[in-house]
Design an enzyme around this catalytic site. Structure first.
Site, short mmCIF file in Angstrom:
data_model
loop_
_atom_site.label_atom_id
_atom_site.label_comp_id
_atom_site.label_asym_id
_atom_site.label_seq_id
_atom_site.Cartn_x
_atom_site.Cartn_y
_atom_site.Cartn_z
N HIS A 1 0.85 -1.19 0.00
CA HIS A 1 0.00 0.00 0.00
C HIS A 1 0.88 1.23 0.00
O HIS A 1 1.85 1.32 0.72
CB HIS A 1 -0.88 0.03 1.24
CG HIS A 1 -1.60 1.34 1.39
ND1 HIS A 1 -2.78 1.60 0.73
CD2 HIS A 1 -1.30 2.45 2.07
CE1 HIS A 1 -3.17 2.82 1.02
NE2 HIS A 1 -2.29 3.37 1.83
N ASP B 1 -15.40 3.40 6.51
CA ASP B 1 -14.28 4.32 6.28
C ASP B 1 -14.67 5.42 5.31
O ASP B 1 -14.27 6.57 5.49
CB ASP B 1 -13.05 3.56 5.76
CG ASP B 1 -11.91 4.53 5.48
OD1 ASP B 1 -11.41 5.14 6.43
OD2 ASP B 1 -11.57 4.73 4.30
N ARG C 1 -14.54 13.35 8.37
CA ARG C 1 -13.26 13.89 8.86
C ARG C 1 -12.79 15.04 7.97
O ARG C 1 -12.26 16.03 8.44
CB ARG C 1 -12.19 12.79 8.89
CG ARG C 1 -12.39 11.79 10.03
CD ARG C 1 -11.55 10.53 9.79
NE ARG C 1 -10.13 10.81 9.70
CZ ARG C 1 -9.27 10.07 9.02
NH1 ARG C 1 -9.66 8.98 8.36
NH2 ARG C 1 -8.00 10.40 8.97
N SER D 1 -7.92 3.96 9.30
CA SER D 1 -8.53 4.09 7.98
C SER D 1 -7.76 3.25 6.95
O SER D 1 -8.35 2.44 6.21
CB SER D 1 -8.53 5.57 7.59
OG SER D 1 -8.79 5.75 6.22
N LYS E 1 -8.85 -1.00 5.41
CA LYS E 1 -9.03 -1.34 3.99
C LYS E 1 -8.04 -2.42 3.55
O LYS E 1 -8.38 -3.34 2.81
CB LYS E 1 -8.88 -0.08 3.13
CG LYS E 1 -10.06 0.87 3.29
CD LYS E 1 -9.85 2.19 2.57
CE LYS E 1 -8.92 3.10 3.33
NZ LYS E 1 -8.89 4.49 2.86
#
Ligand code: URA
Ligand code: CA
Length: 441
Positions: free
Chosen positions: A82, A161, A168, A183, A187
């Site tokens: 990621h 999320d 947010r 968050s 995922k």
């Protein structure tokens, strides 16, 4: 249980229990808890923070608010990577075939780009007929056969999320380490891989601006992964400037092809070698990191990494001619050189502004419904610390929209700062964080 009491407890620095997180996330998803109460809780969390157990509990609830993907039908250890995103981040196009060429499976679900950041799916679709819509069965079969597949995210991943992030974003509570970590990790964990490698970007354009903040964020994410039974390693990298030279879609595919031929930009090549090494080692493809790096270097120079890209593109219906002969990729009709406005050293490059200029030229979308011009973009050849002379060609604008050239040129010019004094080149790979500690480079 009452939301009021949870907000009041966190306001005073109390610890939210697993049951309370369950109540909060479930209630929010079902619209039973109003956004004003969720906003108040987010702000209380912003100021009071979350401890390790709370961060894990929150991540777990967000992860299970939607589908959790089961990749167990894919053989081998699946390592997902990621990146917190960036401008001109071509890495997945390179890493997927590179890691697969070393025998470690890559089963990746990717997203599209919005605003100044590009998405891997859009870049892949610059290749003629490339199909990103495989069923999970086709995806599984392809990874088992070819060791690599990249598809669009079709499943309902972490819907809590999406809602929380939107809230947010409008309540000034994005930049809290616990909330960011929960968050991102919710995922990644829902996406089903066995192990996770995180590219934590640091710099003016990233969520964390300095090394201390990046290390803290990385540690929180590594702790979440560890506590949830998925080995997680984070590598902190510099994002003060675009990665590689191409910012666009087809031109980034071209850059990926060059990099897989071991002929790509130095920074992009270094980053890909580092992450491929980590993924191969964690995926059990090598006995040591040293051995993994050797495999990576071999496959970049012996053609196997590039051959794997050809195989991958063909398996997903894409035209392999686009890879074998990159001149067949889309390329916009108007090309204009970008010239250095001053003599001196490049002191600052505002990556996000360069990304915005590329978007205006057609390479990205402002709204999710916009279409992308695959052949448009920007080449920028210089890095912070490079010396230039006024009038030197430092890049190119590539577009089909002749009327946008002047606007893009102006944005790029304003994104650059020069200095008469010598400026040091920046280090790209800054630190590694594992469950055992931090190693700074
Ligand atoms: N990326 C995410 O997915 N979530 C955050 O909160 C920040 C960055
Ligand atoms: Ca900058």
């Amino acid at each position: 249980m009452r939301m009021y009491d949870i907000i009041a407890k966190k306001k005073h620095g109390g610890v939210i229990t697993d049951a309370e997180f369950d109540f909060f996330i479930n209630g929010y998803i079902k619209d039973e808890i109003p956004e004003y109460q969720v906003s108040a809780l987010l702000m209380a969390i912003y100021f009071q923070g979350l401890n390790r157990e709370e961060t894990v509990a929150l991540t777990h609830k967000i992860m299970h608010s939607g589908d959790v993907i089961d990749l167990s039908a894919i053989e081998g250890i699946k390592v997902d990577k990621h990146s917190s995103g960036g401008v001109g981040d071509t890495t997945t196009l390179i890493l997927a075939p590179l890691v697969a060429s070393c025998g470690v499976p890559v089963a990746k679900m990717s997203g599209r780009g919005l605003g100044h950041t590009g998405g891997t799916l859009d870049k892949l679709e610059a290749i003629e007929n490339f199909n990103i819509n495989l069923t999970i069965e086709e995806f599984t079969e392809q990874v088992n056969k070819h060791h690599v597949s990249v598809i669009g995210q079709t499943k309902n991943i972490a819907p809590a999320d999406k809602k929380l992030y939107a809230l947010r974003d409008v309540t000034a509570t994005v930049d809290n380490i616990g909330l960011i970590a929960a968050s991102i990790m919710s995922k990644k964990l829902a996406a089903g891989s066995d192990k996770i490698v995180l590219d934590v970007k640091m710099g003016s354009g990233a969520f964390v601006k300095n090394l201390e903040g990046a290390i803290e964020l990385a540690q929180v994410m590594v702790n979440i992964g560890t506590d949830m039974g998925r080995e997680t390693v984070a590598i902190i990298t510099d994002m003060e400037q675009p990665l590689g030279c191409a910012i666009g879609n087809a031109i980034e595919v071209k850059e990926a092809i060059e990099t897989l031929k071991n002929n790509g930009p130095e920074d992009l090549t270094d980053l890909c070698k580092t992450f491929a090494t980590q993924m191969i080692y964690m995926g059990g493809g090598a006995a040591s990191e040293k051995e993994a790096l050797q495999m990576v270097e071999e496959n970049l120079s012996n053609g196997k990494a590039l051959a794997k890209l050809v195989e991958f593109v063909e398996a997903q219906g894409g035209n392999k001619e686009n890879v074998l002969n990159p001149e067949t990729l889309p390329y916009a009709s108007q090309v204009k050189d970008i010239l250095a406005k001053e003599s001196g050293y490049i002191k600052d490059i505002q990556s996000d502004e360069i990304g915005i200029a590329a978007m205006i030229l057609g390479a990205g979308r402002e709204k999710i419904t916009d279409t992308i011009d695959m052949g448009a973009g920007i080449y920028f050849y210089k890095k912070i610390g490079d010396q230039v002379k006024k009038g030197d060609v430092i890049g190119q604008i590539i577009t089909n929209k002749a009327d946008k050239i002047a606007q893009a040129e102006k944005i790029v010019d304003e994104a650059l700062q020069y200095s008469n004094d010598k400026i040091e080149h920046r280090k790209l790979i800054l630190a590694k964080v594992t469950k055992d500690g931090v190693e700074k480079y």
